[in-house]
Design a protein around this motif. Structure first.
Motif, mmCIF file in Angstrom:
data_model
loop_
_atom_site.group_PDB
_atom_site.id
_atom_site.type_symbol
_atom_site.label_atom_id
_atom_site.label_comp_id
_atom_site.label_asym_id
_atom_site.label_seq_id
_atom_site.Cartn_x
_atom_site.Cartn_y
_atom_site.Cartn_z
ATOM 1 N N VAL A 230 39.049 45.536 39.080
ATOM 2 C CA VAL A 230 38.477 44.191 38.947
ATOM 3 C C VAL A 230 38.938 43.309 40.112
ATOM 4 O O VAL A 230 38.158 42.520 40.659
ATOM 5 N N SER A 231 40.192 43.443 40.522
ATOM 6 C CA SER A 231 40.702 42.651 41.650
ATOM 7 C C SER A 231 39.948 43.004 42.932
ATOM 8 O O SER A 231 39.559 42.116 43.711
ATOM 9 N N TYR A 232 39.739 44.290 43.144
ATOM 10 C CA TYR A 232 39.031 44.756 44.349
ATOM 11 C C TYR A 232 37.619 44.179 44.395
ATOM 12 O O TYR A 232 37.189 43.616 45.412
ATOM 13 N N LEU A 233 36.888 44.297 43.271
ATOM 14 C CA LEU A 233 35.500 43.833 43.249
ATOM 15 C C LEU A 233 35.414 42.309 43.356
ATOM 16 O O LEU A 233 34.538 41.779 44.049
ATOM 17 N N THR A 234 36.306 41.599 42.670
ATOM 18 C CA THR A 234 36.273 40.129 42.726
ATOM 19 C C THR A 234 36.630 39.640 44.122
ATOM 20 O O THR A 234 36.096 38.641 44.606
ATOM 21 N N SER A 235 37.547 40.370 44.772
ATOM 22 C CA SER A 235 37.914 40.009 46.141
ATOM 23 C C SER A 235 36.706 40.151 47.069
ATOM 24 O O SER A 235 36.481 39.324 47.951
ATOM 25 N N PHE B 250 47.749 35.522 41.937
ATOM 26 C CA PHE B 250 47.862 34.102 42.277
ATOM 27 C C PHE B 250 46.587 33.340 41.917
ATOM 28 O O PHE B 250 46.652 32.162 41.562
ATOM 29 N N ALA B 251 45.433 34.006 41.990
ATOM 30 C CA ALA B 251 44.186 33.337 41.588
ATOM 31 C C ALA B 251 44.209 33.036 40.092
ATOM 32 O O ALA B 251 43.819 31.955 39.655
ATOM 33 N N CYS B 252 44.689 34.001 39.287
ATOM 34 C CA CYS B 252 44.778 33.784 37.830
ATOM 35 C C CYS B 252 45.754 32.658 37.500
ATOM 36 O O CYS B 252 45.635 32.020 36.449
ATOM 37 N N CYS B 253 46.741 32.436 38.354
ATOM 38 C CA CYS B 253 47.737 31.387 38.121
ATOM 39 C C CYS B 253 47.430 30.146 38.964
ATOM 40 O O CYS B 253 48.341 29.386 39.319
ATOM 41 N N HIS B 254 46.154 29.929 39.275
ATOM 42 C CA HIS B 254 45.761 28.760 40.057
ATOM 43 C C HIS B 254 46.060 27.477 39.278
ATOM 44 O O HIS B 254 45.811 27.406 38.067
ATOM 45 N N PRO B 255 46.594 26.438 39.949
ATOM 46 C CA PRO B 255 46.982 25.209 39.231
ATOM 47 C C PRO B 255 45.834 24.476 38.561
ATOM 48 O O PRO B 255 46.085 23.645 37.674
ATOM 49 N N SER B 256 44.580 24.768 38.932
ATOM 50 C CA SER B 256 43.466 24.091 38.260
ATOM 51 C C SER B 256 43.252 24.642 36.850
ATOM 52 O O SER B 256 42.540 24.040 36.047
ATOM 53 N N LEU B 257 43.849 25.790 36.556
ATOM 54 C CA LEU B 257 43.738 26.393 35.224
ATOM 55 C C LEU B 257 44.932 25.965 34.379
ATOM 56 O O LEU B 257 46.041 25.818 34.894
ATOM 57 N N LEU C 42 40.350 34.378 46.001
ATOM 58 C CA LEU C 42 41.464 35.326 45.938
ATOM 59 C C LEU C 42 42.217 35.274 47.264
ATOM 60 O O LEU C 42 42.040 36.119 48.145
ATOM 61 N N LEU C 43 43.056 34.233 47.377
ATOM 62 C CA LEU C 43 43.849 34.029 48.584
ATOM 63 C C LEU C 43 45.289 33.763 48.203
ATOM 64 O O LEU C 43 45.565 33.248 47.111
ATOM 65 N N LEU C 44 46.218 34.082 49.085
ATOM 66 C CA LEU C 44 47.608 33.699 48.847
ATOM 67 C C LEU C 44 47.718 32.187 48.991
ATOM 68 O O LEU C 44 47.087 31.597 49.876
ATOM 69 N N MET D 14 45.370 42.935 44.430
ATOM 70 C CA MET D 14 46.019 42.624 43.141
ATOM 71 C C MET D 14 46.944 41.409 43.259
ATOM 72 O O MET D 14 46.979 40.559 42.367
ATOM 73 N N VAL D 15 47.682 41.345 44.362
ATOM 74 C CA VAL D 15 48.573 40.190 44.555
ATOM 75 C C VAL D 15 47.752 38.909 44.622
ATOM 76 O O VAL D 15 48.079 37.895 43.992
ATOM 77 N N ARG D 16 46.638 38.961 45.371
ATOM 78 C CA ARG D 16 45.785 37.776 45.476
ATOM 79 C C ARG D 16 45.183 37.412 44.116
ATOM 80 O O ARG D 16 45.048 36.238 43.783
ATOM 81 N N MET D 17 44.835 38.452 43.322
ATOM 82 C CA MET D 17 44.291 38.173 41.995
ATOM 83 C C MET D 17 45.354 37.535 41.095
ATOM 84 O O MET D 17 45.055 36.635 40.305
#
Length: 408
Positions: A19-24, A110-117, A167-169, A105-108
């Motif tokens: 899922v991380s690969y495809l979303t990226s 951090f994306a899941c832990c985005h401050p807007s969520l 999906l960015l650092l 996966m690392v980028r995903m």
């Protein structure tokens, strides 16, 4: 490994990668389609692999099939809805190396832990996408109803899509704060496996393995290789080293005092010590570092009687200064009783009971029973244990407490 087991293993360990690969590659707006495509690829694997040779690179097979299904769907949507197909589809990078997938996966994470969520959304997204947990497992871990978690997951994905989260650092000035949440969720995943809240299993090693795997992926990224990340993996290795000794052959609890220490995995303990040393080098103290040091003290004691309870009590006192919490205070009671005796232990447990924080927490009453029994008050000890039995939802834990009650 049988094909069905191999596919099950993929669903748990490879789902987040795919899922991380495809979303990226296709963007956050296509997260839901990425999930559907991975599910379809896994179903195809279950349908075809038993009747043909398992691919030499099963991960690559899953990724390619899922990617092709996603491209097909996007093209169908383009024809029927005039929906735009991402420009990168035609020139998609075929890099399926472990390093590239881990970066996704690392980028995903951090994306899941985005401050807007919201924090709730961050936890549920990470546990579902990267941990591969089902909605039922997440609801058990968070002590929430399945329906509540399912609705929250749907809303979280909509928010993820609406905000077009990339999906960015994160930038350097945000990395530490975002990494704190990522580590917190990894530890939550590990704890659900280490002491399963419900069901008939005390330990779920698959969840613990997934948490360690995610932490290892983080450490391979230079920007995430921090003292806190090293401390957390040290802590998890120390806990994991005692798995074989924590339960008997029927899965029933064996307490720390009665464990066969010859069954402790010395290789994992050594790994934990190496990561603990690395985490300590910079001199920065964090919550995981203290917990890892407490666990290391247990792991290095040749017998239960050899345990350095004075050091453990001092570490809990330090943890309370750094990050005070009722749970840390409760854990500290055990060390306090060992160092200063049962009278002080009972007084402290009574003080904590007055806060009413632990009214529904079975472990509090199990510890209270232990304190009262050592103090010589068996009648009150039995009452506390009966309450612990009524509150626990884990069958193995309940069996252990019932046997203990019969012995008082």
């Amino acid at each position: 490994m049988q094909t069905s087991h191999l596919v099950d293993h993929f669903f748990r360990t490879e789902y987040g990668k795919a899922v991380s690969y495809l979303t990226s590659k296709f963007g956050a707006s296509n997260l839901e389609l990425a999930e559907d495509s991975v599910q379809e690829a896994l179903i195809k694997a279950m349908q075809t692999w038993p009747y043909s040779q398992t691919p030499d690179n099963p991960t690559g097979w899953i990724l390619r099939v899922a990617r092709n299904k996603m491209i097909d769907q996007l093209r169908r949507d383009q024809k029927t809805n005039n929906q735009e197909v991402p420009e990168r589809v035609e020139e998609m990078n075929e890099d399926l190396s472990l390093e590239s997938i881990n970066d996704d996966m690392v980028r995903m994470m951090f994306a899941c832990c985005h401050p807007s969520l919201s924090q709730e959304y961050q936890i549920i997204l990470t546990l579902k996408i990267l941990g591969g947990l089902s909605i039922r497992e997440i609801s058990s871990s968070l002590l929430k109803k399945e329906e509540t978690v399912a609705k929250a997951y749907t809303r979280a994905k909509k928010k993820f899509k609406k905000d077009e989260i990339k999906l960015l650092l994160p930038p350097a000035n945000e990395i530490e704060k975002r990494l704190d949440m990522v580590l917190k969720i990894i530890y939550l995943l590990f704890n659900e496996g280490y002491k399963s809240a419900e069901g008939n299993q005390l330990i779920r090693t698959d969840l613990c393995d997934d948490a360690i795997r995610l932490n290892v992926v983080l450490l391979e990224s230079e920007i995430c290789n921090t003292p806190a990340a090293n401390s957390l993996i040290a802590l998890m290795y120390f806990h994991a080293s005692r798995f074989a000794a924590r339960t008997d052959e029927d899965g029933h609890v064996i307490t720390l005092e009665n464990q066969d220490r010859l069954k402790w995995d010395q290789e994992l303990i050594q790994r934990g010590l190496e990561y603990l040393d690395q985490a300590s080098e910079e001199g920065a103290i964090n919550e995981y570092l203290i917990q890892a040091a407490i666990s290391a003290t247990h792991c290095q004691a040749e017998t239960f009687q050899d345990t350095d309870w004075g050091n453990i009590l001092a570490l809990y006192d330090l943890q309370l200064q750094l990050s005070p919490s009722p749970i840390v205070e409760l854990n500290r009671v055990v060390a306090l009783e060992k160092v200063h005796g049962s009278l002080l232990g009972v007084k402290e447990i009574e003080r904590l009971e007055d806060t009413q924080f632990f009214d529904e927490y079975y472990l509090f009453y199990a510890i209270k029973s232990e304190m009262l029994q050592k103090f010589g008050d068996n009648d009150q000890s039995k009452l506390a244990l009966q309450k612990a039995i009524a509150l626990t939802k884990n069958e193995k834990e309940r069996d252990y407490l019932k046997k203990k009650l019969a012995r008082i």
